[in-house]
Design an enzyme around this catalytic site. Sequence first.
Site, short mmCIF file in Angstrom:
data_model
loop_
_atom_site.label_atom_id
_atom_site.label_comp_id
_atom_site.label_asym_id
_atom_site.label_seq_id
_atom_site.Cartn_x
_atom_site.Cartn_y
_atom_site.Cartn_z
N HIS A 1 0.17 7.96 -4.09
CA HIS A 1 0.97 6.74 -3.98
C HIS A 1 0.75 5.74 -5.11
O HIS A 1 1.69 5.06 -5.51
CB HIS A 1 0.66 6.03 -2.65
CG HIS A 1 1.17 6.76 -1.45
ND1 HIS A 1 1.25 6.18 -0.20
CD2 HIS A 1 1.61 8.05 -1.30
CE1 HIS A 1 1.74 7.07 0.67
NE2 HIS A 1 1.94 8.21 0.03
N HIS B 1 7.27 5.33 -5.02
CA HIS B 1 6.00 4.77 -5.52
C HIS B 1 6.10 4.35 -6.99
O HIS B 1 5.39 3.47 -7.44
CB HIS B 1 4.86 5.76 -5.32
CG HIS B 1 4.74 6.22 -3.90
ND1 HIS B 1 4.40 5.36 -2.87
CD2 HIS B 1 4.95 7.43 -3.33
CE1 HIS B 1 4.41 6.02 -1.74
NE2 HIS B 1 4.74 7.28 -1.98
#
Length: 148
Positions: free
Chosen positions: A98, A133
């Site tokens: 992420h 992300h």
Amino acid sequence: MKVIITADHAGMTVRNVVKELLEEMGIDYEDTGCSCESSVDYPDYALPAAERIANGEFDRGIFICGTGIGMSIAANKVKGIRCALTHDMYSAKLTRQHNDSNVLALGERVIGPDLAREVARVWLETEFQGGRHENRIGKIGTYEGKDA
Ligand code: RB5
């Protein structure tokens, strides 16, 4: 992948364990950690190593001190560095997927060498997921680019 590893006097054991791991994984690395007969200052190790990642000489870094906190605070002052202080495997995986963290900070006085090795292994093996992300990381980069 090229990795830079560094450590202060409080990170010597984990540094050696992580170096063994990098060798086993066939990952090219440079160790800029202290020789450490006496106590040293972690920013003197974190900042130059972080700059060498930010300027593209290395892809990622693993920085080790007593808690990992000093190394992570210093590393995150360098533009382009996303340093994650991580002491568990779940966070190690997620901070790669992420956050695309490019530095892993470890605290030798917090976790033992066996766990540190596994955290580092997961962090090294896990790829960034991109997608949504990417946009979030981009916002950090935009903030970094602003005049202070
Ligand atoms: C050294 O005693 C210790 O302060 C350092 O290794 C680190 O834990 C700082 O955050």
